[in-house]
Design an enzyme around this catalytic site. Structure first.
Site, PDB file in Angstrom:
ATOM      1  N   LYS A 262      -6.452 -10.763  -1.653  1.00 14.78           N
ATOM      2  CA  LYS A 262      -7.622 -11.637  -1.612  1.00 14.78           C
ATOM      3  C   LYS A 262      -7.313 -13.014  -2.211  1.00 14.78           C
ATOM      4  O   LYS A 262      -7.809 -14.038  -1.729  1.00 14.78           O
ATOM      5  CB  LYS A 262      -8.802 -10.981  -2.338  1.00 14.78           C
ATOM      6  CG  LYS A 262      -9.273  -9.672  -1.676  1.00 14.78           C
ATOM      7  CD  LYS A 262      -9.541  -9.877  -0.228  1.00 14.78           C
ATOM      8  CE  LYS A 262     -10.290  -8.818   0.547  1.00 14.78           C
ATOM      9  NZ  LYS A 262     -10.276  -7.433   0.302  1.00 14.78           N
TER      10      LYS A 262
ATOM     11  N   ASP B  56      -8.069  -5.688   7.210  1.00 16.41           N
ATOM     12  CA  ASP B  56      -8.789  -6.400   6.137  1.00 16.41           C
ATOM     13  C   ASP B  56      -8.745  -7.915   6.265  1.00 16.41           C
ATOM     14  O   ASP B  56      -9.716  -8.571   5.932  1.00 16.41           O
ATOM     15  CB  ASP B  56      -8.208  -5.979   4.775  1.00 16.41           C
ATOM     16  CG  ASP B  56      -9.126  -6.315   3.602  1.00 16.41           C
ATOM     17  OD1 ASP B  56     -10.332  -6.005   3.684  1.00 16.41           O
ATOM     18  OD2 ASP B  56      -8.641  -6.889   2.612  1.00 16.41           O
TER      19      ASP B  56
ATOM     20  N   HIS C  96     -11.823 -12.547   6.330  1.00 18.77           N
ATOM     21  CA  HIS C  96     -11.906 -11.155   5.874  1.00 18.77           C
ATOM     22  C   HIS C  96     -12.222 -10.281   7.091  1.00 18.77           C
ATOM     23  O   HIS C  96     -13.348  -9.815   7.252  1.00 18.77           O
ATOM     24  CB  HIS C  96     -13.017 -11.063   4.815  1.00 18.77           C
ATOM     25  CG  HIS C  96     -13.058  -9.794   4.038  1.00 18.77           C
ATOM     26  ND1 HIS C  96     -14.208  -9.339   3.421  1.00 18.77           N
ATOM     27  CD2 HIS C  96     -12.099  -8.881   3.735  1.00 18.77           C
ATOM     28  CE1 HIS C  96     -13.948  -8.208   2.780  1.00 18.77           C
ATOM     29  NE2 HIS C  96     -12.685  -7.903   2.959  1.00 18.77           N
TER      30      HIS C  96
ATOM     31  N   TYR D 278      -6.297  -3.690 -11.251  1.00 18.97           N
ATOM     32  CA  TYR D 278      -6.908  -3.214 -10.002  1.00 18.97           C
ATOM     33  C   TYR D 278      -6.534  -4.105  -8.804  1.00 18.97           C
ATOM     34  O   TYR D 278      -6.511  -5.337  -8.906  1.00 18.97           O
ATOM     35  CB  TYR D 278      -8.446  -3.155 -10.143  1.00 18.97           C
ATOM     36  CG  TYR D 278      -9.110  -2.947  -8.807  1.00 18.97           C
ATOM     37  CD1 TYR D 278      -9.144  -1.682  -8.219  1.00 18.97           C
ATOM     38  CD2 TYR D 278      -9.623  -4.023  -8.084  1.00 18.97           C
ATOM     39  CE1 TYR D 278      -9.686  -1.504  -6.963  1.00 18.97           C
ATOM     40  CE2 TYR D 278     -10.173  -3.841  -6.825  1.00 18.97           C
ATOM     41  CZ  TYR D 278     -10.202  -2.580  -6.267  1.00 18.97           C
ATOM     42  OH  TYR D 278     -10.731  -2.412  -5.020  1.00 18.97           O
TER      43      TYR D 278
ATOM     44  N   ARG E  95      -9.250   4.273  -3.857  1.00 20.16           N
ATOM     45  CA  ARG E  95      -8.524   3.655  -2.737  1.00 20.16           C
ATOM     46  C   ARG E  95      -7.193   4.336  -2.486  1.00 20.16           C
ATOM     47  O   ARG E  95      -6.636   4.977  -3.365  1.00 20.16           O
ATOM     48  CB  ARG E  95      -8.257   2.174  -3.061  1.00 20.16           C
ATOM     49  CG  ARG E  95      -9.519   1.343  -3.294  1.00 20.16           C
ATOM     50  CD  ARG E  95      -9.723   0.317  -2.233  1.00 20.16           C
ATOM     51  NE  ARG E  95     -11.051  -0.287  -2.300  1.00 20.16           N
ATOM     52  CZ  ARG E  95     -11.522  -1.079  -1.336  1.00 20.16           C
ATOM     53  NH1 ARG E  95     -10.800  -1.358  -0.274  1.00 20.16           N
ATOM     54  NH2 ARG E  95     -12.737  -1.580  -1.435  1.00 20.16           N
TER      55      ARG E  95
ATOM     56  N   ARG F  25     -12.981  -5.183  -8.001  1.00 20.87           N
ATOM     57  CA  ARG F  25     -12.872  -6.626  -8.181  1.00 20.87           C
ATOM     58  C   ARG F  25     -13.948  -7.092  -9.163  1.00 20.87           C
ATOM     59  O   ARG F  25     -15.040  -6.534  -9.224  1.00 20.87           O
ATOM     60  CB  ARG F  25     -13.044  -7.372  -6.847  1.00 20.87           C
ATOM     61  CG  ARG F  25     -11.807  -7.321  -5.951  1.00 20.87           C
ATOM     62  CD  ARG F  25     -12.006  -8.110  -4.668  1.00 20.87           C
ATOM     63  NE  ARG F  25     -13.027  -7.524  -3.833  1.00 20.87           N
ATOM     64  CZ  ARG F  25     -14.281  -7.934  -3.761  1.00 20.87           C
ATOM     65  NH1 ARG F  25     -14.689  -9.002  -4.459  1.00 20.87           N
ATOM     66  NH2 ARG F  25     -15.153  -7.326  -2.991  1.00 20.87           N
TER      67      ARG F  25
ATOM     68  N   SER G 283     -16.947  -6.072   1.989  1.00 16.05           N
ATOM     69  CA  SER G 283     -16.153  -5.003   1.396  1.00 16.05           C
ATOM     70  C   SER G 283     -16.886  -3.668   1.491  1.00 16.05           C
ATOM     71  O   SER G 283     -18.086  -3.589   1.216  1.00 16.05           O
ATOM     72  CB  SER G 283     -15.883  -5.338  -0.070  1.00 16.05           C
ATOM     73  OG  SER G 283     -15.214  -6.575  -0.141  1.00 16.05           O
TER      74      SER G 283
ATOM     75  N   CYS H  57     -17.690  -1.964   4.125  1.00 11.05           N
ATOM     76  CA  CYS H  57     -18.707  -1.920   5.180  1.00 11.05           C
ATOM     77  C   CYS H  57     -18.111  -1.589   6.547  1.00 11.05           C
ATOM     78  O   CYS H  57     -18.733  -1.863   7.580  1.00 11.05           O
ATOM     79  CB  CYS H  57     -19.474  -3.231   5.232  1.00 11.05           C
ATOM     80  SG  CYS H  57     -20.555  -3.439   3.804  1.00 11.05           S
TER      81      CYS H  57
END
Ligand code: GTP
Ligand code: SPV
Ligand code: MN
Length: 614
Positions: free
Chosen positions: A234, A301, A254, A225, A394, A83, A276, A278
């Protein structure tokens, strides 16, 4: 009539139902501006997905993998891997509405600027029109989106991440003009002039990820991406939806959603917000290490939480897939993710490729294979000093393949939340777990959440920053108003019906930089304590930030670690918190302290006072 007139552009795909008239008009308008060679209305069928994959293999974007069915590896342009927060804008009418944590530009100015970029930007490409729904299609108030994109990779990924295709077109047609949808326009920004050959990962060095919360629109340009390009995620489900949620009295967060059944058969649902990279996906797929516990996955998420008629907060997962961090995912840390991927139907991005047509990344196995092709396409051996997979590589895979998916993951009304966890990645200061003594203190702890930055966004990694409720990059409006909205949630119901709030840190380190807490499946022990607190049976010590387990209150049966490490992980260290206070002061000041609700400033003053008293 010119060749770029939308009326002469061949439309293919074509769902069976009538198109929503507003969609038709908007698609024509976008086509006139971006001038694609073709328009394809996405049906969401398997045959269509297979055709997209075939095209992506043909043009070198995808390598078909040999170790799982229908799975592919894409390697991106090396400059398009995460991002781009510095290129992300909240274009509300005024800068004040966007607040100091967001980049802002006036909507008219941004639209002028981006209209220039979009002019002819799809030349030579196919424009895909994707209808999707965030959350179950039969929800009481389904939230629809249309994404227009010129990327097959995006079209294919959106099919995994959302409910999409013909059933959504049918719903839109049934409901006529009244039904609202979020308009999302995405282009990789790489027109193909006559005769130009395409590149495997088209993108542009100019990038804009722009949001118009007032008109519920998203304009994205220049990146392929995930979080920049899959606009349901998002952009819609957090930035636009947080503004919707503020207006409509709910929360767009989130957060993962996890179902836990204790040995006595009692079920609790919890939601947890970590920044993000974590640990949300890992906690969402927890393999319990305490006997008799069962953990089931609902979301990894994003959580949308609304009040039910019973006064409890119910969470739904607006997504239908996982876009998960690959590195660190292995049989020991997250076997459920590995099993999800083994079922196939997965798009990997920026992992390494093995010699037998599989994927690999740091942490996938203890010992790396002798030879790999790294994410940059170079030969890699265990002696190579750079990582084989990009740290933000990812996987994109359907939630339904997860062996621990809870049957109610698709329940239209969602699941009632007993506990909300806030957590970050902090080497010091933040105890393993703390229970806030009230909703207000919990909101305060969320508002000062801090974490070391990760590879999920471009920029420096490992720098501590404030990331309130793990939403810093995802707020669609002013952070101070967002805190007020969180506080006001308590006014909607009886306090005993509100979820209890906890603050966790799996990442505290010892003097030797080792993690003090083993994490992953062992996090069950923390959840066990938290849920026993809710049920009223776990011991705790009071500290200025809330209640912390006594060493004996944490069930450590069978855990082979040094008790001194656990004590250090649990410790509330007054000196460390005294150092934290000026940082929190600075954080609130950076938001303009007058915009911080009085209740939170009161919490901070009380904490500072308690620290001087001890
Ligand atoms: P986003 O998808 O970016 O929002 O991230 P996420 O919060 O879902 O992060 P994820 O679960 O993918 O974890 C990111 C990294 O943290 C991985 O490398 C994990 O291996 C690591 N991690 C997750 N849980 C733990 C834990 O309990 N302890 C430790 N030490 N590391 C963890
Ligand atoms: C995150 O960065 O928090 C993610 C990945 O979950 S992205 O979809 O790129 O935002
Ligand atoms: Mn995320």
């Amino acid at each position: 009539m010119t060749a770029s007139d939308p009326r002469t552009i061949s439309s293919a795909g074509g769902h069976d139902s009538d198109t929503h008239p507003d969609v038709e008009a908007w698609v024509a308008e976008v086509a006139a501006l971006t001038r694609p060679a073709r328009i394809h209305w996405c049906t969401g069928t398997e045959a269509e997905a297979a055709e997209f994959s075939r095209q992506l293999v043909d043009k070198g974007t995808f390598v078909q993998l040999e170790d799982a069915p229908n799975s592919f590896l894409a390697t991106s342009d090396p400059a398009d891997v995460a991002r781009v927060e510095d290129r992300t804008f909240i274009c509300s009418d005024t800068a004040e509405q966007a607040g100091p944590t967001n980049n802002w530009m006036a909507p008219g100015r941004m639209k002028d600027l981006m209209t220039g970029l979009y002019d002819g930007c799809m030349t030579g490409r196919t424009m895909y029109v994707i209808a999707y729904c965030m959350g179950p299609l039969d929800a009481a108030d389904p939230k629809y989106g249309i994404e227009i994109t010129d990327s097959e990779y995006v079209a294919l990924s959106m099919r995994i991440m959302t409910r999409t295709g013909n059933p959504v077109w049918d719903k839109l047609a049934d409901n006529g003009r009244e039904v609202e949808f979020v308009r999302g326009l995405h282009s990789v920004g790489a027109p193909l002039q006559h005769g130009d050959a395409d590149v495997p990962w088209p993108c542009n060095s100019t990038k804009y990820i722009s949001h118009f919360p007032q008109t519920r629109e998203i304009w994205s340009y220049g990146s392929g991406y995930g979080g920049n390009a899959l606009l349901g995620k998002k952009c819609f489900a957090l930035r636009i939806a947080s503004a919707m949620a503020r207006d409509e009295g709910w929360l767009a967060e989130h957060m993962l959603i996890l179902k836990l059944t204790n040995p006595q058969g009692k079920v609790h649902y919890i939601a947890a917000a970590f920044p993000s990279a974590c640990g949300k996906t890992n906690l969402a797929m927890l393999t319990p290490t305490l006997p008799g516990w069962k953990a089931e996955t609902i979301g990894d998420d994003i959580a949308w939480m609304r009040f039910g008629d019973d006064g409890r907060l119910y969470a739904t997962n607006p997504e239908a897939g996982f876009f998960g961090v690959a590195p660190g995912t292995g049989d020991a840390t997250n076997p459920n993710a590995i099993a999800t991927l083994a079922a196939g139907n997965t798009v990997y991005t920026n992992t390494a490729l093995t010699d037998n047509g599989g994927t690999w990344w740091e942490g996938r196995t203890d010992t790396p294979p002798d030879h790999l092709i790294d994410w940059l396409g170079r030969d890699w051996t265990p002696d190579t000093t750079t990582p084989a997979a990009h740290p933000n590589s990812r996987y994109c895979t359907p939630i339904e393949q997860c062996p621990t998916v809870a049957p109610e993951w698709n329940a239209p009304a969602g699941v009632p939340i007993s506990a909300i966890l806030f957590g970050g990645r902090r080497a010091s200061t933040i105890p393993l777990v703390t229970q806030a003594s009230s909703w207000e203190q919990g909101v305060f702890l969320g508002s000062i959440l801090s974490s070391e930055t990760t590879a999920a966004a471009t920029g420096q990694v490992g720098v501590v920053r404030r990331d309130p409720m793990a939403m810093l990059p995802f707020l669609g409006y002013h952070a101070g108003d967002y805190f007020r909205h969180w506080l006001e949630i308590a006014d909607h119901t009886r306090s005993d019906l509100l979820p209890k709030i906890f603050y966790v840190n799996w990442f505290r380190r010892g003097d030797d930089r080792r993690f003090l807490w083993p994490g992953f499946g062992e996090n069950t022990r923390v959840l066990d304590w938290a849920l026993r607190r809710i049920d009223g049976t776990a011991d705790a010590v009071q500290t200025p930030i809330g209640s912390i387990p006594t060493l004996d209150a944490l069930d450590l049966t069978g855990l082979d670690v040094d008790r001194a490490d656990i004590e250090a992980a649990l410790a509330f260290d007054t000196a460390e918190w005294q150092q934290e206070i000026p940082l929190i002061d600075d954080w609130y000041a950076s938001l303009d302290a007058t915009t911080i609700p009085v209740a939170l400033r009161g919490q901070l003053a009380a904490l500072a006072a308690a620290l001087t008293d001890t």
